[in-house]
Design a protein around this motif. Structure first.
Motif, PDB file in Angstrom:
ATOM      1  N   ALA A   5       0.963  17.248  17.291  1.00  0.00           N
ATOM      2  CA  ALA A   5       0.680  16.213  16.289  1.00  0.00           C
ATOM      3  C   ALA A   5       1.923  15.952  15.436  1.00  0.00           C
ATOM      4  O   ALA A   5       2.682  16.874  15.121  1.00  0.00           O
ATOM      5  CB  ALA A   5      -0.478  16.647  15.400  1.00  0.00           C
ATOM      6  N   TRP A   6       2.115  14.697  15.036  1.00  0.00           N
ATOM      7  CA  TRP A   6       3.246  14.334  14.188  1.00  0.00           C
ATOM      8  C   TRP A   6       2.809  14.437  12.720  1.00  0.00           C
ATOM      9  O   TRP A   6       1.718  13.985  12.368  1.00  0.00           O
ATOM     10  CB  TRP A   6       3.729  12.923  14.507  1.00  0.00           C
ATOM     11  CG  TRP A   6       5.004  12.571  13.792  1.00  0.00           C
ATOM     12  CD1 TRP A   6       5.177  11.624  12.831  1.00  0.00           C
ATOM     13  CD2 TRP A   6       6.282  13.179  13.998  1.00  0.00           C
ATOM     14  NE1 TRP A   6       6.491  11.606  12.425  1.00  0.00           N
ATOM     15  CE2 TRP A   6       7.191  12.552  13.114  1.00  0.00           C
ATOM     16  CE3 TRP A   6       6.746  14.198  14.825  1.00  0.00           C
ATOM     17  CZ2 TRP A   6       8.528  12.906  13.040  1.00  0.00           C
ATOM     18  CZ3 TRP A   6       8.088  14.551  14.754  1.00  0.00           C
ATOM     19  CH2 TRP A   6       8.960  13.908  13.877  1.00  0.00           C
ATOM     20  N   PRO A   7       3.644  15.028  11.851  1.00  0.00           N
ATOM     21  CA  PRO A   7       3.248  15.192  10.444  1.00  0.00           C
ATOM     22  C   PRO A   7       2.990  13.853   9.759  1.00  0.00           C
ATOM     23  O   PRO A   7       3.806  12.930   9.850  1.00  0.00           O
ATOM     24  CB  PRO A   7       4.456  15.913   9.821  1.00  0.00           C
ATOM     25  CG  PRO A   7       5.157  16.570  10.973  1.00  0.00           C
ATOM     26  CD  PRO A   7       4.952  15.654  12.138  1.00  0.00           C
ATOM     27  N   LEU A   8       1.877  13.766   9.055  1.00  0.00           N
ATOM     28  CA  LEU A   8       1.510  12.523   8.380  1.00  0.00           C
ATOM     29  C   LEU A   8       2.574  12.110   7.362  1.00  0.00           C
ATOM     30  O   LEU A   8       2.865  10.925   7.205  1.00  0.00           O
ATOM     31  CB  LEU A   8       0.152  12.691   7.698  1.00  0.00           C
ATOM     32  CG  LEU A   8      -0.431  11.473   6.987  1.00  0.00           C
ATOM     33  CD1 LEU A   8      -0.591  10.290   7.937  1.00  0.00           C
ATOM     34  CD2 LEU A   8      -1.778  11.825   6.356  1.00  0.00           C
ATOM     35  N   GLY A   9       3.176  13.091   6.693  1.00  0.00           N
ATOM     36  CA  GLY A   9       4.189  12.793   5.695  1.00  0.00           C
ATOM     37  C   GLY A   9       5.452  12.170   6.258  1.00  0.00           C
ATOM     38  O   GLY A   9       6.253  11.602   5.507  1.00  0.00           O
ATOM     39  N   GLN A  10       5.657  12.286   7.568  1.00  0.00           N
ATOM     40  CA  GLN A  10       6.846  11.719   8.206  1.00  0.00           C
ATOM     41  C   GLN A  10       6.524  10.467   9.022  1.00  0.00           C
ATOM     42  O   GLN A  10       7.394   9.914   9.685  1.00  0.00           O
ATOM     43  CB  GLN A  10       7.500  12.771   9.105  1.00  0.00           C
ATOM     44  CG  GLN A  10       8.002  13.997   8.351  1.00  0.00           C
ATOM     45  CD  GLN A  10       8.653  15.013   9.271  1.00  0.00           C
ATOM     46  OE1 GLN A  10       9.357  14.652  10.211  1.00  0.00           O
ATOM     47  NE2 GLN A  10       8.416  16.290   9.014  1.00  0.00           N
ATOM     48  N   MET A  11       5.281  10.024   8.955  1.00  0.00           N
ATOM     49  CA  MET A  11       4.865   8.904   9.795  1.00  0.00           C
ATOM     50  C   MET A  11       5.549   7.595   9.395  1.00  0.00           C
ATOM     51  O   MET A  11       6.010   6.842  10.257  1.00  0.00           O
ATOM     52  CB  MET A  11       3.343   8.753   9.729  1.00  0.00           C
ATOM     53  CG  MET A  11       2.795   7.666  10.616  1.00  0.00           C
ATOM     54  SD  MET A  11       2.970   8.018  12.383  1.00  0.00           S
ATOM     55  CE  MET A  11       1.527   9.035  12.648  1.00  0.00           C
ATOM     56  N   GLU A  12       5.641   7.311   8.118  1.00  0.00           N
ATOM     57  CA  GLU A  12       6.189   6.024   7.704  1.00  0.00           C
ATOM     58  C   GLU A  12       7.642   5.861   8.122  1.00  0.00           C
ATOM     59  O   GLU A  12       8.049   4.791   8.593  1.00  0.00           O
ATOM     60  CB  GLU A  12       6.054   5.836   6.194  1.00  0.00           C
ATOM     61  CG  GLU A  12       6.499   4.453   5.737  1.00  0.00           C
ATOM     62  CD  GLU A  12       6.038   4.099   4.339  1.00  0.00           C
ATOM     63  OE1 GLU A  12       6.309   2.965   3.897  1.00  0.00           O
ATOM     64  OE2 GLU A  12       5.392   4.947   3.680  1.00  0.00           O
TER      65      GLU A  12
END
Length: 281
Positions: free
Chosen positions: A247-254
């Motif tokens: 999973a990709w970290p939500l905090g780094q999604m943008e």
């Protein structure tokens, strides 16, 4: 093709399917859906929230599967109504299709079930758009027959999704040529950037993953030309109850989505050269 109110295709900006792999709690679902809604709104990226009420194909019978259909659909309906986003979830059994289709905007078929004719046709016959994941054991051109089965029901709102192909033991590889091959199905192509870095069964009772390669494959897929991206994300992937390692970290999604949007716009600003060659051969 129209999907959840927006147009999709190689002549349109990519859309995003994203969310935690499995529904862990109502609070987490609402939190992640709201954050993803806000991120994609800022970037102008069409968004569909994804999370599964049941992960029926876990490596071990002892690992977390989700809250089950009744509770999971209740949570997805709350996400849909309170957060104001379209929702997608997997369905694993023909018997569940009608109940799931009554709640969600898009149905998804698991990769392992893509060859099950009765199942694929039952999901397609529900009348909702369907995202069909290509099996890890299929060549990309084999999806022509899977799509033909689905469209035989009269449903033309079919997406095809690449998620890597088995490569030795506990490993997957993504061949970017498959994205161009799968365009020949006539369906919008989606690239699953997170399951493509999964190491199936790589941790014994659970799958491993190499999330550091998510942006590598996502950039490559967008550069190859896709209609949509699928990315599982979590506020704390190391604590996720399902598929955390990929999973990709939500905090780094943008930050990642901003780069992908720029690549997508540049690639789609010109005609695809492979299409020119096909027309003139």
């Amino acid at each position: 093709m129209k999907l959840c109110g927006f147009a999709v295709g190689l002549d349109q900006p990519f859309f995003l399917i994203a969310g935690p792999c499995a529904i862990e709690s109502e609070a987490l679902a609402l939190q992640t859906a709201a954050q993803l809604r806000d991120i994609t709104a800022r970037l102008g990226i069409p968004f569909i929230y994804k999370s599964s009420y049941d992960k029926a194909n876990r490596s071990s019978g002892r690992t977390f599967r989700g809250p089950g259909m009744e509770e999971g659909l209740r949570i997805l309906e709350k996400v849909r109504s309170e957060i104001g986003v379209a929702v997608l979830t997997d369905v694993h059994e023909k018997e569940d299709v009608a109940a799931v289709a009554a709640v969600v905007d898009v149905l998804q078929t698991p990769a392992f079930l893509c060859r099950q004719t009765d199942f694929i046709q039952a999901v397609a016959a529900a009348g909702k758009p369907v995202n069909i994941k290509k099996g890890q054991f299929l060549a990309p051109w084999d999806m022509q027959q899977v799509v033909a089965k689905a469209k035989a029901t009269g449903n033309d709102d079919i997406l095809v999704c690449e998620r890597g192909v088995s490569f030795g033991y506990n490993n997957l590889v993504s061949d970017m040529r498959s994205l161009a091959v799968m365009r020949n199905t006539g369906c919008p192509v989606v690239f699953d950037a997170t399951h493509s870095v999964q190491l199936p069964g790589g941790q014994g009772e659970r799958s491993g993953g190499q999330r550091e390669f998510v942006p590598v494959l996502a950039r490559a897929a967008v550069a190859a030309g896709v209609a949509g991206l699928f990315m599982e994300t979590h506020p704390n992937p190391d604590q996720a109850l399902s598929d955390g390692p990929n999973a990709w970290p939500l905090g780094q999604m943008e930050t990642l989505l901003r780069v992908l949007k720029d690549i997508d716009a540049r690639v789609k600003a010109e005609a695809f050269p492979e299409a020119f060659l096909e027309e003139h051969l």
